[in-house]
Design a protein around this motif. Structure first.
Motif, mmCIF file in Angstrom:
data_model
loop_
_atom_site.group_PDB
_atom_site.id
_atom_site.type_symbol
_atom_site.label_atom_id
_atom_site.label_comp_id
_atom_site.label_asym_id
_atom_site.label_seq_id
_atom_site.Cartn_x
_atom_site.Cartn_y
_atom_site.Cartn_z
ATOM 1 N N GLY A 119 29.767 35.227 -7.481
ATOM 2 C CA GLY A 119 28.758 35.124 -8.533
ATOM 3 C C GLY A 119 27.565 34.294 -8.110
ATOM 4 O O GLY A 119 26.418 34.688 -8.287
ATOM 5 N N THR A 120 27.827 33.138 -7.548
ATOM 6 C CA THR A 120 26.762 32.245 -7.101
ATOM 7 C C THR A 120 27.104 31.748 -5.708
ATOM 8 O O THR A 120 28.149 31.139 -5.512
ATOM 9 C CB THR A 120 26.635 31.028 -8.046
ATOM 10 O OG1 THR A 120 26.408 31.491 -9.371
ATOM 11 C CG2 THR A 120 25.495 30.125 -7.623
ATOM 12 N N LEU A 121 26.230 32.026 -4.778
ATOM 13 C CA LEU A 121 26.439 31.574 -3.410
ATOM 14 C C LEU A 121 25.705 30.253 -3.236
ATOM 15 O O LEU A 121 24.494 30.176 -3.407
ATOM 16 C CB LEU A 121 25.916 32.612 -2.417
ATOM 17 C CG LEU A 121 26.202 32.337 -0.956
ATOM 18 C CD1 LEU A 121 27.703 32.276 -0.708
ATOM 19 C CD2 LEU A 121 25.579 33.418 -0.090
ATOM 20 N N LEU A 122 26.452 29.194 -2.935
ATOM 21 C CA LEU A 122 25.873 27.866 -2.785
ATOM 22 C C LEU A 122 25.541 27.592 -1.326
ATOM 23 O O LEU A 122 26.232 28.074 -0.419
ATOM 24 C CB LEU A 122 26.853 26.801 -3.274
ATOM 25 C CG LEU A 122 27.279 26.877 -4.735
ATOM 26 C CD1 LEU A 122 28.352 25.835 -5.023
ATOM 27 C CD2 LEU A 122 26.096 26.695 -5.651
ATOM 28 N N SER A 123 24.524 26.791 -1.117
ATOM 29 C CA SER A 123 24.232 26.329 0.233
ATOM 30 C C SER A 123 25.371 25.396 0.645
ATOM 31 O O SER A 123 26.079 24.865 -0.218
ATOM 32 C CB SER A 123 22.905 25.569 0.262
ATOM 33 O OG SER A 123 23.051 24.316 -0.387
ATOM 34 N N PRO A 124 25.553 25.155 1.941
ATOM 35 C CA PRO A 124 26.635 24.244 2.353
ATOM 36 C C PRO A 124 26.540 22.871 1.697
ATOM 37 O O PRO A 124 27.548 22.327 1.248
ATOM 38 C CB PRO A 124 26.457 24.154 3.870
ATOM 39 C CG PRO A 124 25.822 25.450 4.239
ATOM 40 C CD PRO A 124 24.910 25.780 3.087
ATOM 41 N N LEU A 125 25.352 22.303 1.597
ATOM 42 C CA LEU A 125 25.203 20.977 0.987
ATOM 43 C C LEU A 125 25.513 21.017 -0.504
ATOM 44 O O LEU A 125 26.199 20.137 -1.032
ATOM 45 C CB LEU A 125 23.797 20.427 1.233
ATOM 46 C CG LEU A 125 23.563 18.998 0.769
ATOM 47 C CD1 LEU A 125 24.560 18.034 1.421
ATOM 48 C CD2 LEU A 125 22.145 18.560 1.098
ATOM 49 N N ASP A 126 25.050 22.062 -1.204
ATOM 50 C CA ASP A 126 25.359 22.203 -2.627
ATOM 51 C C ASP A 126 26.857 22.408 -2.848
ATOM 52 O O ASP A 126 27.430 21.878 -3.795
ATOM 53 C CB ASP A 126 24.577 23.357 -3.249
ATOM 54 C CG ASP A 126 23.100 23.047 -3.410
ATOM 55 O OD1 ASP A 126 22.722 21.860 -3.352
ATOM 56 O OD2 ASP A 126 22.314 24.010 -3.577
#
Length: 146
Positions: A38-45
């Motif tokens: 659904g939501t792809l987060l950045s590695p830091l997020d």
């Protein structure tokens, strides 16, 4: 020698999608339609989301705090092998902070607010009753806590 050890043994048997290799498997010709992310987060997020919500306790205890701040927060650069949780660096479970229990009029282990919101009665001891999803009411409540 090519192909004679493809199943890890020198017997000439090549692993393939056949029931000779995998017993009575029902091989499918089309891929299963798995739901997408659904939501792809950045590695830091993603890291920050894990740090914000990780832990085995509803409220973070000192073991969670240590593991998250030291082990996870350092990205594995600081830490220790924990072979005995009763000695340093964990030193046992530590103090468990108490709180005020939510109102549970029928004393079935499910708070009144949850029962009202989910269609069960706060005045009937019904925690062991099986809900329409096949789980006991108490299981549904407990699973809602995580």
């Amino acid at each position: 020698m090519n192909g004679i050890m493809q199943d890890g043994n020198l017997n000439g048997w090549i692993l393939a999608e056949t029931t000779d290799n995998y017993s009575d498997v029902d091989f499918q010709t089309t891929k299963y339609n798995y739901p997408t992310v659904g939501t792809l987060l950045s590695p830091l997020d993603a890291l920050n989301k894990v740090i914000a919500s990780a832990g085995a306790s509803k409220s973070r205890d000192h073991v969670d705090t240590y593991l998250i701040n030291t082990e996870l927060g350092s990205l594995g650069k600081i830490g220790a092998t924990i072979s005995d949780p009763t000695v340093s660096p964990i030193n046992g479970p530590g103090p468990i902070v108490g709180g005020t229990s939510p109102l549970d009029s029928d004393q079935d282990g499910i708070p009144d607010d949850y029962e009202k919101a989910h269609g069960t009665s706060p005045n009937i001891y019904d925690s062991a009753n099986i809900a329409s999803n096949g789980y006991a009411n108490i299981e549904n409540y407990i699973n809602s806590l995580v």
